[in-house]
Design a protein around this motif. Structure first.
Motif, mmCIF file in Angstrom:
data_model
loop_
_atom_site.group_PDB
_atom_site.id
_atom_site.type_symbol
_atom_site.label_atom_id
_atom_site.label_comp_id
_atom_site.label_asym_id
_atom_site.label_seq_id
_atom_site.Cartn_x
_atom_site.Cartn_y
_atom_site.Cartn_z
ATOM 1 N N ALA A 70 0.973 -1.234 -0.226
ATOM 2 C CA ALA A 70 -0.027 -0.032 -0.015
ATOM 3 C C ALA A 70 0.966 1.085 -0.010
ATOM 4 O O ALA A 70 0.489 2.287 -0.566
ATOM 5 C CB ALA A 70 -1.096 -0.084 1.197
ATOM 6 N N GLY A 71 2.213 1.176 0.460
ATOM 7 C CA GLY A 71 3.063 2.318 0.610
ATOM 8 C C GLY A 71 2.684 3.395 1.573
ATOM 9 O O GLY A 71 3.228 4.520 1.394
ATOM 10 N N VAL A 72 1.657 3.261 2.158
ATOM 11 C CA VAL A 72 1.172 4.157 3.155
ATOM 12 C C VAL A 72 1.001 3.889 4.847
ATOM 13 O O VAL A 72 0.370 4.447 5.529
ATOM 14 C CB VAL A 72 -0.157 5.077 2.722
ATOM 15 N N GLY A 73 1.665 2.780 5.077
ATOM 16 C CA GLY A 73 1.533 2.230 6.682
ATOM 17 C C GLY A 73 1.983 3.038 7.434
ATOM 18 O O GLY A 73 1.272 3.450 8.319
ATOM 19 N N THR A 74 3.195 3.780 7.369
ATOM 20 C CA THR A 74 3.657 4.907 8.164
ATOM 21 C C THR A 74 2.712 6.083 7.948
ATOM 22 O O THR A 74 2.335 6.459 9.383
ATOM 23 C CB THR A 74 5.237 5.301 7.857
ATOM 24 N N THR A 75 2.308 6.283 6.999
ATOM 25 C CA THR A 75 1.175 7.854 7.099
ATOM 26 C C THR A 75 -0.046 7.252 8.022
ATOM 27 O O THR A 75 -0.541 8.076 8.891
ATOM 28 C CB THR A 75 0.711 7.981 5.608
ATOM 29 N N LEU A 76 -0.558 6.143 7.540
ATOM 30 C CA LEU A 76 -1.854 5.745 8.326
ATOM 31 C C LEU A 76 -1.356 5.470 10.138
ATOM 32 O O LEU A 76 -2.026 6.046 10.946
ATOM 33 C CB LEU A 76 -2.167 4.270 8.120
#
Ligand SMILES: Cc1cc2nc3c(=O)[nH]c(=O)nc-3n(C[C@H](O)[C@H](O)[C@H](O)COP(=O)(O)OP(=O)(O)OC[C@H]3O[C@@H](n4cnc5c(N)ncnc54)[C@H](O)[C@@H]3O)c2cc1C
Length: 271
Positions: A161-167
């Motif tokens: 997804a490439g957004v795990g840290t953002t989430l």
């Protein structure tokens, strides 16, 4: 609520926030059997290896048959980040010992070619070996009484997804904000879930076919993939694709929490 510790003793807390990552053991204790993982049919291993003269600025990516991939990405610390990928259904490999996982990789990549031997040679020497079978965490609810899940423990979307840290950061921020705004933790957890659901659902929408497409099993499949990637990287087509597929990001309205932050700053800083 009272929390008992494995090492002995217990303490009372107003709230317990579980942020233990994808394999959270506390999640399984508090929400037994409630996670219905979505397996992405991709096994990955990451490790840092010594850099060589061939490792220039570029991230190099190699496809081998049988759904195998090797990538080498030079980092800013004078070393190179290596990744080994295998596209296959899950077989419980995430629970194996690191020694068994290393042996599995050695067997699967022995004839992969390219720089696979270099990566395999580094397997025994590296101290940052990471191995996982990718799966999303799918929970119908993220809280139970005074216990709440956040980050990968609640909704792991996988590196695809490439957004795990953002989430994870957004989730922590929203959770903290709602705990400040609400008088009781149960209402705060409900508001946090309402705010975060849409963003998480969007991130978890990554199609399961993606790992299969990016890791072909046959030589013909690899040739086709490379032809498509070559065409897609043409500037004209790239801009067209961005226009056709770009969607506005889904994220919660963070303004109420920012206002809270501002309200809490000392007067001379808040202006
Ligand atoms: C290889 C890889 C590449 C990625 N690339 C990207 C990327 O490019 N961009 C992106 O946005 N995201 C990426 N992600 C995803 C991102 O790393 C995660 O979504 C993010 O780290 C989740 O944060 P978290 O704090 O919820 O969980 P984690 O980062 O997993 O942290 C959980 C922590 O809790 C600890 N823990 C577990 N159980 C206990 C316990 N009982 N007691 C105490 N501590 C415990 C763990 O040791 C760990 O340190 C990637 C993930 C991986 C695996």
């Amino acid at each position: 609520m009272t929390v008992g510790f494995a090492g002995g003793g217990s303490e009372r807390y107003d709230a317990v926030i579980v942020a233990e990552g994808v394999g959270s053991s506390t999640r399984e204790r508090v929400f037994p059997g409630e996670n219905t993982p979505r397996w992405m049919d991709l096994t990955i291993a990451y490790l840092t290896i010594p850099r060589t003269a061939d490792d220039d600025r570029m991230w190099r990516w190699y496809n081998a048959t049988q759904g195998r991939g090797v990538s080498l990405r030079p980092d800013r610390h004078g070393t190179t980040r290596a990744m080994l990928m295998i596209q296959q259904p899950p077989g419980g490999e995430q629970d194996w010992s690191p020694d068994r996982q290393r042996a599995f990789l050695r067997a699967r990549f022995a004839d992969a070619g390219w720089e696979a031997p270099r990566v395999l040679a580094a397997l025994d020497k590296t101290d940052d070996f990471y191995f996982d079978v990718l799966r999303q965490v799918r929970m119908k609810v993220w809280s139970k009484g005074r216990v709440v899940l956040t980050g990968d423990a609640a909704w792991c979307a996988t590196p695809l997804a490439g957004v795990g840290t953002t989430l994870a950061i957004t989730g922590a921020y929203v959770l903290a904000g709602e705990m400040v705004r609400n008088g009781d933790v149960v209402s705060a957890f409900a508001a946090y879930e309402r705010a975060m659901r849409a963003m998480v659902d969007k991130a978890q929408g990554v199609p399961k076919i993606a790992p299969r497409v990016m890791n072909p099993h046959s030589r013909l499949g690899i040739r086709l993939l490379h032809a498509v990637l070559r065409a897609a990287s043409h500037p004209g087509l790239r801009n067209l694709a961005v226009k056709a597929f770009a969607r506005p990001p889904v994220q919660p309205d963070l303004s109420p929490y920012r206002a809270l932050e501002a309200g809490r700053l000392p007067e001379k800083l808040s202006g």
